[in-house]
Scaffold this motif. Sequence first.
Motif, PDB file in Angstrom:
ATOM      1  N   ASN A  67       0.843  -1.196   0.000  1.00  0.00           N
ATOM      2  CA  ASN A  67       0.000   0.000   0.000  1.00  0.00           C
ATOM      3  C   ASN A  67       0.883   1.253   0.000  1.00  0.00           C
ATOM      4  O   ASN A  67       1.990   1.256   0.541  1.00  0.00           O
ATOM      5  CB  ASN A  67      -0.921   0.015   1.222  1.00  0.00           C
ATOM      6  N   LYS A  68       0.359   2.322  -0.595  1.00  0.00           N
ATOM      7  CA  LYS A  68       1.069   3.592  -0.656  1.00  0.00           C
ATOM      8  C   LYS A  68       0.067   4.720  -0.468  1.00  0.00           C
ATOM      9  O   LYS A  68      -1.002   4.736  -1.098  1.00  0.00           O
ATOM     10  CB  LYS A  68       1.781   3.748  -2.013  1.00  0.00           C
ATOM     11  N   GLU A  69       0.390   5.670   0.409  1.00  0.00           N
ATOM     12  CA  GLU A  69      -0.467   6.829   0.647  1.00  0.00           C
ATOM     13  C   GLU A  69       0.314   8.101   0.304  1.00  0.00           C
ATOM     14  O   GLU A  69       1.471   8.248   0.682  1.00  0.00           O
ATOM     15  CB  GLU A  69      -0.929   6.858   2.099  1.00  0.00           C
ATOM     16  N   GLU A  70      -0.325   9.007  -0.429  1.00  0.00           N
ATOM     17  CA  GLU A  70       0.333  10.252  -0.825  1.00  0.00           C
ATOM     18  C   GLU A  70      -0.658  11.391  -0.707  1.00  0.00           C
ATOM     19  O   GLU A  70      -1.872  11.199  -0.785  1.00  0.00           O
ATOM     20  CB  GLU A  70       0.850  10.152  -2.268  1.00  0.00           C
ATOM     21  N   LEU A  71      -0.129  12.626  -0.511  1.00  0.00           N
ATOM     22  CA  LEU A  71      -0.974  13.807  -0.373  1.00  0.00           C
ATOM     23  C   LEU A  71      -1.177  14.490  -1.713  1.00  0.00           C
ATOM     24  O   LEU A  71      -0.268  14.522  -2.565  1.00  0.00           O
ATOM     25  CB  LEU A  71      -0.354  14.802   0.612  1.00  0.00           C
ATOM     26  N   ARG A  72      -2.340  15.050  -1.877  1.00  0.00           N
ATOM     27  CA  ARG A  72      -2.699  15.792  -3.085  1.00  0.00           C
ATOM     28  C   ARG A  72      -1.678  16.910  -3.368  1.00  0.00           C
ATOM     29  O   ARG A  72      -1.267  17.628  -2.481  1.00  0.00           O
ATOM     30  CB  ARG A  72      -4.091  16.392  -2.908  1.00  0.00           C
ATOM     31  N   GLY A  73      -1.278  16.998  -4.635  1.00  0.00           N
ATOM     32  CA  GLY A  73      -0.334  18.023  -5.050  1.00  0.00           C
ATOM     33  C   GLY A  73       1.112  17.602  -4.977  1.00  0.00           C
ATOM     34  O   GLY A  73       1.972  18.273  -5.567  1.00  0.00           O
ATOM     35  N   ASN A  74       1.427  16.510  -4.263  1.00  0.00           N
ATOM     36  CA  ASN A  74       2.803  16.033  -4.175  1.00  0.00           C
ATOM     37  C   ASN A  74       3.156  15.195  -5.397  1.00  0.00           C
ATOM     38  O   ASN A  74       2.345  14.977  -6.296  1.00  0.00           O
ATOM     39  CB  ASN A  74       3.018  15.222  -2.897  1.00  0.00           C
ATOM     40  N   VAL A  75       4.399  14.691  -5.405  1.00  0.00           N
ATOM     41  CA  VAL A  75       4.847  13.759  -6.450  1.00  0.00           C
ATOM     42  C   VAL A  75       4.705  12.349  -5.902  1.00  0.00           C
ATOM     43  O   VAL A  75       5.274  12.017  -4.851  1.00  0.00           O
ATOM     44  CB  VAL A  75       6.296  14.049  -6.868  1.00  0.00           C
ATOM     45  N   LEU A  76       3.936  11.507  -6.602  1.00  0.00           N
ATOM     46  CA  LEU A  76       3.771  10.103  -6.227  1.00  0.00           C
ATOM     47  C   LEU A  76       4.921   9.303  -6.836  1.00  0.00           C
ATOM     48  O   LEU A  76       5.123   9.318  -8.055  1.00  0.00           O
ATOM     49  CB  LEU A  76       2.428   9.574  -6.733  1.00  0.00           C
ATOM     50  N   SER A  77       5.720   8.632  -5.989  1.00  0.00           N
ATOM     51  CA  SER A  77       6.856   7.833  -6.457  1.00  0.00           C
ATOM     52  C   SER A  77       6.625   6.385  -6.055  1.00  0.00           C
ATOM     53  O   SER A  77       6.518   6.066  -4.862  1.00  0.00           O
ATOM     54  CB  SER A  77       8.172   8.348  -5.858  1.00  0.00           C
ATOM     55  N   LEU A  78       6.540   5.491  -7.042  1.00  0.00           N
ATOM     56  CA  LEU A  78       6.378   4.051  -6.823  1.00  0.00           C
ATOM     57  C   LEU A  78       7.627   3.358  -7.346  1.00  0.00           C
ATOM     58  O   LEU A  78       8.127   3.682  -8.430  1.00  0.00           O
ATOM     59  CB  LEU A  78       5.132   3.529  -7.541  1.00  0.00           C
ATOM     60  N   GLU A  79       8.124   2.353  -6.571  1.00  0.00           N
ATOM     61  CA  GLU A  79       9.405   1.739  -6.919  1.00  0.00           C
ATOM     62  C   GLU A  79       9.285   0.225  -6.897  1.00  0.00           C
ATOM     63  O   GLU A  79       8.658  -0.359  -6.004  1.00  0.00           O
ATOM     64  CB  GLU A  79      10.477   2.197  -5.925  1.00  0.00           C
ATOM     65  N   CYS A  80       9.886  -0.427  -7.913  1.00  0.00           N
ATOM     66  CA  CYS A  80      10.027  -1.879  -7.948  1.00  0.00           C
ATOM     67  C   CYS A  80      11.422  -2.201  -8.460  1.00  0.00           C
ATOM     68  O   CYS A  80      11.801  -1.770  -9.563  1.00  0.00           O
ATOM     69  CB  CYS A  80       8.987  -2.526  -8.869  1.00  0.00           C
ATOM     70  N   ILE A  81      12.199  -2.958  -7.651  1.00  0.00           N
ATOM     71  CA  ILE A  81      13.536  -3.398  -8.063  1.00  0.00           C
ATOM     72  C   ILE A  81      13.581  -4.910  -7.941  1.00  0.00           C
ATOM     73  O   ILE A  81      13.270  -5.466  -6.880  1.00  0.00           O
ATOM     74  CB  ILE A  81      14.622  -2.741  -7.202  1.00  0.00           C
ATOM     75  N   ALA A  82      13.963  -5.570  -9.023  1.00  0.00           N
ATOM     76  CA  ALA A  82      13.947  -7.033  -9.068  1.00  0.00           C
ATOM     77  C   ALA A  82      15.359  -7.549  -9.323  1.00  0.00           C
ATOM     78  O   ALA A  82      16.190  -6.885  -9.938  1.00  0.00           O
ATOM     79  CB  ALA A  82      13.000  -7.534 -10.154  1.00  0.00           C
ATOM     80  N   GLU A  83      15.602  -8.772  -8.813  1.00  0.00           N
ATOM     81  CA  GLU A  83      16.852  -9.457  -9.121  1.00  0.00           C
ATOM     82  C   GLU A  83      16.542 -10.640 -10.003  1.00  0.00           C
ATOM     83  O   GLU A  83      15.402 -11.112 -10.077  1.00  0.00           O
ATOM     84  CB  GLU A  83      17.555  -9.873  -7.833  1.00  0.00           C
TER      85      GLU A  83
END
Length: 1254
Positions: free
Chosen positions: A283-299
């Motif tokens: 889950n990810k929570e972000e505030l209105r007007g900010n930059v939403l950053s989602l990350e996935c790193i796989a090996e």
Amino acid sequence: MQLEIMPKKKRLSAGRVPLILFLCQMISALDVPLDYGGKAKLLEDLVQPPTITQQSPKDYIVDPRENIVIQCEAKGKPPPSFSWTRNGTHFDIDKDPLVTMKAGSGTLIINIMGEGKAETYEGVYQCTARNERGAAISNNIVVRPSRSPLWTKEKLEPITLRSGQSLVLPCRPPIGLPPAIIFWMDNSFQRLPQNERVSQGLNGDLYFSNVLPEDSREDYICYARFNHTQTIQQKQPISVKVILVDELNDTIAANLSDTEVYGAKSSRERPPTFLTPQGNASNKEELRGNVLSLECIAEGLPTPIIYWIKEDGTLPINRTFYRNFQKTLQITQVSEADSGKYQCIAKNALGVIHHTISVTVKAAPYWIMAPQNLVLSPGEDGALVCRANGNPKPRISWLSNGVPIEIAPDDPSRKINGDTIIFSSVQERSSAVYQCNASNEYGYLLGNAFVNVLAEPPRILTSENTLYQVIANRPALLDCAFFGSPLPTIEWFKGTKGSALREDTYVLHENGTLEIPVAQKDSTGTYTCVARNKLGMAKNEVHLEIKDPTSIIKQPEYAVVQRGSTVSFECKVKHDHTLIPTVIWLKDNGELPSDGRFTVDKDQLVVADVSDNDGGTYTCVANTTLDIVSASAVLSVVAPTPTPAPIYDVPNPPFDLELTDQLDKSVQLSWTPGDDNNSPITKFIIEYEDAMHEAGLWHHQTEVPGTQTTAQLKLSPYVNYSFRVMAENSLGRSLPSEASEQYLTKAAEPDKNPMTVEGLGSEPDNLVITWQPLNGFESNGPGLQYKVSWRQKDGDDEWTSVVVANVSKYIVSGTPTFVPYLIKVQALNDVGFAPEPAVVMGHSGEDLPMVAPGNVHVTVMNSTLAEVHWDPVPLKSVRGHLQGYRIYYWTDQNSSKRNRRHIERKILTFQGSKTHGMLPGLEPFSHYTLNVRVVNGKGEGPASPDRVFHTPEGVPSAPSSLKIVNPTLDSLTLEWDPPSHPNGILTEYTLRYQPINSTHELGPLVDLKIPANKTRWTLKNLNFSTRYKFYFYAQTSAGSGSQITEEAITTVDEGKEEWRKEIVNGSRSFFGLKGLMPGTAYKVRVGAEGDSGFVSSEDVFETGPAMASRQVDIATQGWFIGLMCAVALLILILLIVCFIRRNKGGKYPVKEKEDAHPDPEIQPMKEDDGTFGEYSDAEDHKPLKKGSRTPSDRTVKKEDSDDSLVDYGEGVNGQFNEDGSFIGQYSGKKEKEPAEGNESSEAPSPVNAMNSFV
């Protein structure tokens, strides 16, 4: 003052006006104009509650090394007073010596640079601005000092793992304020390369999807940069060793303990698994007007590729960005619509995995309708509306003058209805400042809005009798800015009579402006704006003039001319007779060439000797202060048919270019020559193009003899070369050949560093390091960067270094003021570093000097010159490069005239460290005031205390005028005006006069002293019919001033001379008088007799001097001509004899004496040109002055005065800065004035006599 208008333009019908005005009062943002274009006097009696105009941010992070400044600015009338709370209680700044409040505002300045600590003043601050109409409050300002803690010491064991395994190097930076920026580098401050396989996560850790042997190194270092304090902290280096394990070693490695190698996964190929985030969903929570950053790193092995999708929609096109090799998804300006499920997909050849991230967008409160200021008159109604939204829905609460409205004093005209306060029948006591607070768990909004109850009659703020000038058939806008409470109604009238202007022809704007959509000639006239409310009426007149439009009645025409001929373009302009047009010509929308062939006359442009470059578009532009018009024409230039090609020509271009022996730094180029066209090829020119850095730009490489068709070329690293060849013979150079194939050389480290490294401060607390970057050709490889290093010159600090991108400037902040620094800039690229750079010295920024020069005293040299001395300021107080000292001086008042005059300040600058200087060009008998300031590169320091001095009296100027009136037989009356510049107190006037006889000879001179208070004097007992010359001047205690001269004649003695009478024909208008005496004054009377009687008029004249009797011209007499011929013959014989004796080596007696006793100061004649030496000025060869004498020892004395501008300030800075009266006054050496009446006082010297003879 006027209400803020809603639409710019809107036609209103008469029936809707009251409703619209009421709505304006209800919802418009109103304000009392504290100043309106110089009309402040009209509004002096208006009051206004406070309004916060500037404040610090809610979350205020301060630098603990600098003073804390918490801003709070507000306006209001009367000006508001300020108070503060800290952590909810009153903050008494008077009890804390480190806290001061800025004058005229509420801004706090906390001085922690001396002895305080920033942590002591950490807390929540709130400012209140208050006057008699209410109180406005600021946001809660949370003040926290920035923190950049060190890494905790830890022992990091070396990591050994097999090739192909995954690896995560943890960073875990210290928690700072604000959070640090993380990056990984090695011991050489080189950023570690990142790609799809190796990348840095959002948490700062370094992720390896799989490791390779080249990943082995001992200096994996995580750096944390804290921008607020400009500091960088580093973690202990991590050592990583990657080993290769073959099939046999796999079996052995399987039996080893897990502690000996990193991880337990197989190094063979495998499908992807996520290193972060863990599991299948998060889950990810972000505030209105900010930059939403989602990350996935796989090996995985091979390295997985990452893809992103949104399960229940599409990604926003303009706000979606992929970072970190697709491993990070960013959405800017995120809103509630961006909530949903996002899926990242990791894929390689062995499999695919998914991870779902559920995003929820929350929102801190944001305004839908912020409360607006409200101006009402007594008895009116109004409303304050405060509407905000957020997630969760914010709660609205009201305050009055900073106090919760529930406990505020009751107001019967006020009713609260949720997010609205409704006012009914307000009174003056209803004036207050209301605060609306909208808050939820993610933040709050605080809005101040005042209710100002005023009863004011209308006031018109537009200047009276404003003149508007408009071109016919264009819109005209006539302003009528107004203020009043209740809101006035506006009407416009034209002329002195008539009804109000209606909407069918005019547009009435809500801000009072009258618009005439299409102004015609009959629109000219006077317009009256009338503002009315129940308290009164105001009106203002403006004037409108309609001007004829400017037009071009004769336009330039298209022309085709042959090369070398002349062409002209006409442009005749018609314009309003009251406007002055300006006509300019353009060529291809630019200025005409600065060529004498282009001539602009009144109505035409003429181009002579036309060349091919003259072709183009020529535009005539006519403009006035109100409009502009233009017209264009094209000029085409044609040429005669070219002559046939000559037999001999430049060579044809070479062809068949080939590259062989391709090495890292050299290549061999070969080619086939083209036809030489009957003139042997003397050489080949080889050029190259760098397609990578400067595509399309060819540079000279080398030249080889015309007999050679190959060349060994030296190359530079990391250049994509192409070559071309040109042949040259005696007639010129061929066209270039076709380009060769491209050849890319390998990259290498830079072989040079940037040039022109400088360090100068732009602010008192910074150091701006600049340099001239390397060009692409000089980079020698990809990833060009610069390592910028600096340290204080006089300190023991280590070098501070930072690696920056390919830029030309780096700013070091937080430096002490004007401190010398050592600086070096080193180039580097992906291959390595350039050689060690040279160290240069710079300075941090200058600040204004702190100390004024002391011990300033003045010595008055004479009535126009004074010398100023001062003590130098300490160099440390200059805080910059000392440029000199600047004297400001001015006259306070004239000693002889006690009335004040306009103060004219003059400035004189003395360069360097001088401690004295001369003030020239002073006014005599005047009071002067001066002060001295020190100057550096930032500006001037404080002024020294004013010093007053007095110039003594000087000689006066000449009397302003001298007139002789009322001549009689024996008297003349003189009238004069005093000198315009008395330069002191006049003591007396001196009158000198003498008669002039008929031959213009001067008689005896008579001196007469006249009191200073006289402006008229009568001379008696003069000779009749006599001309007198008068010399008149004034005197002060300093001496006599310049004289003024005049001449006059006494009248004829009519009693001693009988009138002679001549009868003249009445048709004539002139008559010649004969038999007159020379040099005699006569009175003539002309009379006419007719039916009306006898009338006459008189005049006085003087005859000229007697002419000498006619003499015989001696030059025409025969005896004189014969005598001159004999003298010339004797001189010729003498010259011949002298020439013969000189060639024989004979000596005259004088020559023998000179040889025996040579005079060291007399140089012999130069034999080459026959001129004399040492008898002219060695500097400028100026002749001797009139009246000067050559001493008997044949030396010329040096001039008495050696004055120069060294004593009066230098260069341009030494000039006056206002009227320029001093410019040029002391530009050269002073010369003594010749004695009056002496043109030459002696016979010419021997040198001059010889020159005359020659």
